[in-house]
Design an enzyme around this catalytic site. Sequence first.
Site, PDB file in Angstrom:
ATOM      1  N   GLU A 118     -10.228  -1.926 -26.228  1.00  0.00           N
ATOM      2  CA  GLU A 118      -9.256  -2.943 -25.989  1.00  0.00           C
ATOM      3  C   GLU A 118      -9.369  -3.712 -27.348  1.00  0.00           C
ATOM      4  OE1 GLU A 118      -8.317  -3.411 -22.798  1.00  0.00           O
ATOM      5  OE2 GLU A 118      -9.112  -2.103 -21.992  1.00  0.00           O
ATOM      6  N   HIS A 121      -6.669  -2.622 -29.865  1.00  0.00           N
ATOM      7  CA  HIS A 121      -5.567  -3.494 -29.060  1.00  0.00           C
ATOM      8  C   HIS A 121      -5.604  -5.085 -30.079  1.00  0.00           C
ATOM      9  CE1 HIS A 121      -5.886  -0.453 -25.559  1.00  0.00           C
ATOM     10  NE2 HIS A 121      -5.218  -0.382 -26.586  1.00  0.00           N
ATOM     11  N   TYR A 127      -2.907  -8.251 -36.903  1.00  0.00           N
ATOM     12  CA  TYR A 127      -2.156  -6.998 -37.176  1.00  0.00           C
ATOM     13  C   TYR A 127      -0.558  -7.921 -37.084  1.00  0.00           C
ATOM     14  CZ  TYR A 127      -1.312  -3.849 -40.534  1.00  0.00           C
ATOM     15  OH  TYR A 127      -0.422  -3.010 -41.834  1.00  0.00           O
ATOM     16  N   GLU A 191      -4.129  -4.345 -15.791  1.00  0.00           N
ATOM     17  CA  GLU A 191      -4.066  -3.397 -16.795  1.00  0.00           C
ATOM     18  C   GLU A 191      -2.693  -2.475 -16.264  1.00  0.00           C
ATOM     19  OE1 GLU A 191      -6.766  -2.118 -19.698  1.00  0.00           O
ATOM     20  OE2 GLU A 191      -7.680  -1.311 -17.620  1.00  0.00           O
ATOM     21  N   GLU A 225      -3.475   2.237 -22.385  1.00  0.00           N
ATOM     22  CA  GLU A 225      -3.031   1.194 -21.648  1.00  0.00           C
ATOM     23  C   GLU A 225      -3.118   2.098 -19.507  1.00  0.00           C
ATOM     24  OE1 GLU A 225      -4.812  -1.480 -20.211  1.00  0.00           O
ATOM     25  OE2 GLU A 225      -4.800  -1.967 -22.383  1.00  0.00           O
ATOM     26  N   HIS A 228      -6.251   3.717 -19.114  1.00  0.00           N
ATOM     27  CA  HIS A 228      -7.658   3.015 -18.436  1.00  0.00           C
ATOM     28  C   HIS A 228      -6.923   1.895 -17.155  1.00  0.00           C
ATOM     29  CE1 HIS A 228      -7.824   0.278 -22.756  1.00  0.00           C
ATOM     30  NE2 HIS A 228      -7.723   1.921 -22.645  1.00  0.00           N
TER      31      HIS A 228
HETATM   32 FE    FE Z   1      -6.946  -1.916 -21.088  1.00  0.00          FE
END
Ligand code: FE
Length: 344
Positions: A118, A121, A127, A191, A225, A228
């Site tokens: 996370e 991400h 960025y 998610e 993800e 996840h």
């Molecule tokens: Fe996640």
Amino acid sequence: MPIKKTEDRVDINTRRIINGEDADVMQLSPMKHTFAWEAYLAGNANHWLPTEIPMQNDIEQWKSSTVLTEDERKAFKTVLGFFTTADSIAANNIVLASYKHITSPECRMYMLRQSYEEAIHTHAYQYIVESLGLEEGEIYNMYREVDAIYEKASFILTFNEGVFDPDFKTGTFEADQKFLENIAVFALILEGIFFYSAFAVMFGFQRQNKMVGSAEQIQYIMRDESQHLNFGINMINTIKAEQPELWTPEFQQRIIDLVKEGTRLEYTFAKEVFPKGIFGMNADGFKQYIEHIADRRLTRVGLPEQFHVANPFPWMSEAVDLNKEKNMFETRVTEYQVGGTLDW
Ligand code: FE
């Protein structure tokens, strides 16, 4: 709690995702919840960093006045506005709400890996914002200023109430259901649904050969993800097996209703981000796509489909599978594996 000196060994058959024995959380092996260890290994094998992805093309396209339309710029920024907050919410939930209540050390191992992902991400969005020279204040305040993002973020955050309470403890029927509800909302809705129309927009850009660096960042994120989401689903199904009394018909209906509400909020978001549609994807297409994935999330935890619609964006499932699209992963993964094998 102090450790009890004893020769009675921990029996891993008594290990539980929640409400297991306190002494057990330091003993990783032998393992019971092997899905968590497999997810941990897969996460390590997929390791990546945002700074490895070239952004030069995106920078030129963003600066140019001819590549992107005003609608596309607005969609790009709004999607980013959602993303910047969403992974922070996910990370906070793992670290501050979930982790301490999980009594399976192998699940904790994956949650440590997931928390770091996370962070990666959140770094990727930062960025992109930095590379394109976007106004930070504008992007990072969208969750408080743009209705459709605000609605999604506040819907999710209500499910931390109670679980964030320092006195919250699992071990009663009500508390365990509350905790299971938290996992279901974060995995299935945050998610599993809330990221997906934003993912679809980014791949829409990519399919037009626009903002491909940003889209590549998102492709890596989507692969993480989907792990996840899988892990969350495995936790839900394991808790159901370990404590079947929690999975009452009323509770099942509550999860179905929440998923339906999440589906509605996601559609509202999609309509706000692309009022006129984008790249040939219109509001109806998004509605059907969101409903399709909502049904898939429900069936994974044994709940009935609610919408019964086909996938209008079949290319989305290919985008998840990076290996099919391009081979870059194999090279990156190899680099990491070589980097990890230090020759002392
Ligand atoms: Fe996640």
